[in-house]
Design an enzyme around this catalytic site. Structure first.
Site, PDB file in Angstrom:
ATOM      1  CD  GLN A  17     -35.884  60.740  35.801  1.00 24.88           C
ATOM      2  OE1 GLN A  17     -34.720  61.580  37.293  1.00 24.88           O
ATOM      3  NE2 GLN A  17     -35.843  60.314  35.917  1.00 24.88           N
ATOM      4  CE1 TYR A  41     -27.302  56.389  32.109  1.00 22.53           C
ATOM      5  CE2 TYR A  41     -27.222  53.570  31.510  1.00 22.53           C
ATOM      6  CZ  TYR A  41     -26.549  55.018  31.449  1.00 22.53           C
ATOM      7  OH  TYR A  41     -25.098  55.252  31.820  1.00 22.53           O
ATOM      8  CD  GLU A  42     -30.765  54.730  37.514  1.00 20.92           C
ATOM      9  OE1 GLU A  42     -31.602  54.974  38.017  1.00 20.92           O
ATOM     10  OE2 GLU A  42     -30.032  53.574  37.429  1.00 20.92           O
ATOM     11  N   GLY A  43     -34.959  56.143  34.200  1.00 23.79           N
ATOM     12  CA  GLY A  43     -36.398  56.144  33.516  1.00 23.79           C
ATOM     13  C   GLY A  43     -35.890  57.882  33.024  1.00 23.79           C
ATOM     14  CG  MET A  81     -31.528  48.825  39.964  1.00 25.45           C
ATOM     15  SD  MET A  81     -31.139  50.888  39.727  1.00 25.45           S
ATOM     16  CE  MET A  81     -30.716  51.578  38.891  1.00 25.45           C
TER      17      MET A  81
END
Ligand SMILES: Cc1cc2nc3c(=O)[nH]c(=O)nc-3n(C[C@H](O)[C@H](O)[C@H](O)COP(=O)(O)OP(=O)(O)OC[C@H]3O[C@@H](n4cnc5c(N)ncnc54)[C@H](O)[C@@H]3O)c2cc1C
Length: 586
Positions: A443, A436-438, A164
């Site tokens: 969130q 990570y992943e925001g 990604m």
């Protein structure tokens, strides 16, 4: 090193007794013929075996050796390739993938439990398969038929991996600033140029090709589009062609996750193919991001379980001090498990981990309903709930994962700070799950700003009404615990409505208070799940299981659920004390 043993009885209990998976599956034609409780139990048994015997043994050695970048190639630690080959051959990468393209078509309710085991066994290794499954999901949802036929079977089989590619040095939380360019070639393909940083599994030696999903901008637009860019070009007969202008600039040297390759990726006129519509790349990428967000929450959950097992084993062996009131065995020293403070830590980790597992299975169930249900209303509702629960699963589970790892490390005392015991690796490996992943801050802002107040609290109201009905229906739990949870659910709604009313006049309110609101929601929801688990366990055939549930829920309701009150009070205090100090005073 302690062997990892999956909590199989717990997992089956959640599927069968708490969330009635067999009923959910029987109502969905896509699942009805392929999975029942026997199949699910057999898959869980097998996943336990490979997690324990195959994946866990490379956890420590992978941490010690780490990945290497040599002559434009990234080499994973010894043993990773052999384990990955077996993992892929077993069909685990495509466990929940569409059977039309070679996936095994298993429900996500089951998939989350398999993922948890793999993360418990080794955080770093498990990311490779997770990124591949997430990329495949986005291709399945938004790719053309031709692209799906060409790429999905190779990805589900694990022969090709996925990555990604979003982040750039100037574009992290705010992806509007990306600079990677896509120029049409005139034949339907595009030339992709730019650099991405921090790309997990950007390159490695586990698979023969890596399929990058890259965010880039088309000429003269500020919109973002999504492109599939293979590391090695793929011929029409699916054989591999020439290299595609995709190279590794370097690998990052990190605090943890040493066996996971985090790469700077350079794209130099690489050939790419549009996925979805032009300028709609973020929407398409969100299919992958939402998948990975749940996966990263599960990384935290898997870590919590592993941390609990290690700390509980240690507490039974390590002998220090004497029990308050005298040794139960008359010994001069007792195992540290006798001490109230050690028990407090173990019970905290375990009661949060078991409720966290319930959150993960419940979220998996909503994903399955949103994807496969034949009932249009149920499907739409599950999709709304997924929107609500994705940021919570990512942030609350990963925050609790680090808490658990640190608390388990504390149980080990000084030995927990020393590498030999292995517990410090869990702390280092799971820390990234909050980032990570925001980040978890992002969130929480997504949760309170978009999911809760974005529709004027409509979905939250619907969700809370359903939880209230569930709680009212439980007949084998204490009335006081029910009253506590019902009160919290009501307050969550009241506070959300207050935030919604004030958000225009207090523009910083959501950003400043979102983490507290998400935490209040998480602890309250865990209260709902503890009631559900106790209610379902009342007639469990195993008396020890019943007793464990009763003790753990008592601990949760006496000691932990009041954290929800605290966090709600913080939201009600507003943002003034956070925003008023002038920037020059920091
Ligand atoms: C090991 C590792 C693996 C990774 N894997 C991938 C990958 O596979 N693919 C990929 O594309 N990226 C990946 N990333 C990147 C990761 O997703 C980003 O690092 C993360 O999203 C944060 O972006 P940033 O580092 O630029 O931090 P920044 O965006 O600079 O944020 C810094 C701080 O400011 C806060 N902040 C920023 N904006 C706001 C706001 N609007 N409101 C409130 N707070 C705000 C953040 O919460 C954070 O606390 C990886 C990173 C690491 C370290």
């Amino acid at each position: 090193m302690n062997p990892y043993n999956a909590p199989l009885a717990e997992m089956r209990f959640l599927l069968e007794k708490v969330f009635d998976a067999p009923q959910t599956w029987s109502e969905m034609p896509a699942m009805a013929e392929s999975v029942d409780m026997d199949t699910a139990a057999a898959i869980l048994d097998e996943a336990d075996k490979i997690s324990r015997e195959l994946i866990h043994p490379i956890n420590r050695s992978g941490d010690e050796q780490g990945v290497r970048h040599e002559a434009d190639k990234v080499i994973t630690p010894d043993g990773y390739k052999a384990v990955y080959d077996q993992y892929a051959e077993g069909g685990w990468v495509g466990l929940c993938g569409d059977p039309e393209f070679g996936g095994m078509g298993m429900p996500k309710m089951l998939g989350v439990l398999v993922d948890e085991m793999a993360y418990s066994a080794c955080n770093a290794f498990t990311l490779y398969g997770s990124l591949t499954a997430g990329a495949a999901l986005a291709i399945h949802a938004h790719g053309s038929d031709e692209i799906k036929e060409q790429y999905l079977p190779m990805m589900y089989s694990g022969q090709w991996a996925g990555a990604m590619d979003m982040t750039e040095p100037q574009a992290g939380s705010d992806l509007r600033n990306i600079r990677t360019k896509a120029v049409p070639n005139g034949d339907g393909s595009y030339k992709i140029s730019g650099s991405k940083i921090f790309i997990t599994g950007g390159d490695h030696d586990l698979t023969e090709n890596v399929i990058h999903l890259v965010l880039a901008k088309l000429p003269n637009t500020s919109g973002i589009s999504l492109f599939l860019v293979p590391k090695i070009k793929v011929n029409s007969d699916n054989s591999l062609g020439e290299a595609n202008g995709v190279t590794v600039g370097s690998i990052e040297h990190k605090m943890g996750l040493k066996g996971s390759a985090t790469c700077v990726m350079n794209f130099d006129d690489a050939e790419g193919y549009l996925i979805g519509k032009p300028n709609r790349g973020l929407v398409c990428m969100f299919t992958m991001m939402n998948y990975e967000r749940l996966a990263i929450g599960i990384q935290g959950l898997g870590t919590s379980q592993a941390a609990y097992q290690m700390a509980a084993d240690y507490a039974k062996e390590r002998v220090q001090g004497v029990a308050a009131g005298g040794s139960p065995t008359g010994a001069s020293s007792d195992p540290i498990l006798v001490h109230g403070d050690v028990r407090r830590m173990l019970l905290t980790i375990r009661s949060l981990t078991e409720a966290g597992r319930a959150l993960s299975v419940y979220t998996g169930q909503q994903l399955d309903l949103a994807k496969y249900s034949q009932d249009a209303d149920l499907k739409a509702k599950a999709s709304r709930y997924m929107g609500l629960l994705t940021p919570v699963s990512k942030a609350f589970l990963s925050d609790r994962g680090l808490d658990a790892a640190i608390m388990a490390q504390q149980v080990f005392g000084g030995h927990g700070y020393i590498r030999e015991t292995g517990i410090e690796q869990l702390v280092r490996d799971t820390r990234i799950a909050q980032i990570y992943e925001g980040t978890n801050g992002i969130q929480a802002i997504d949760f309170l700003g978009r999911k809760v107040t974005g529709d004027n609290v409509a979905t939250l109201s619907e969700f809370i009404a359903e939880q209230q009905a569930n709680v009212n229906g439980f007949t084998h739990v204490s009335d006081a615990d029910k009253t506590k949870v019902l009160g919290l659910l009501e307050q969550l709604l009241t506070v959300a409505k207050q935030v919604n009313e004030n958000k225009l006049t207090q523009p910083a309110l959501i950003n400043a208070c979102a983490v507290d609101y998400l935490d209040a929601f998480g602890y309250s929801l865990y209260g709902c799940f503890w009631l559900a688990m106790c209610d379902a366990a009342h007639d469990h055939e195993d008396d020890n299981f019943k007793q464990q549930k009763a003790h753990l829920s008592r601990f949760y309701f006496d000691k932990l659920i009041t954290k929800a009150d605290y966090h709600l009070s913080q939201v009600s205090k507003g943002d003034a004390c956070i925003m008023q100090m002038d920037a020059s005073l920091f």
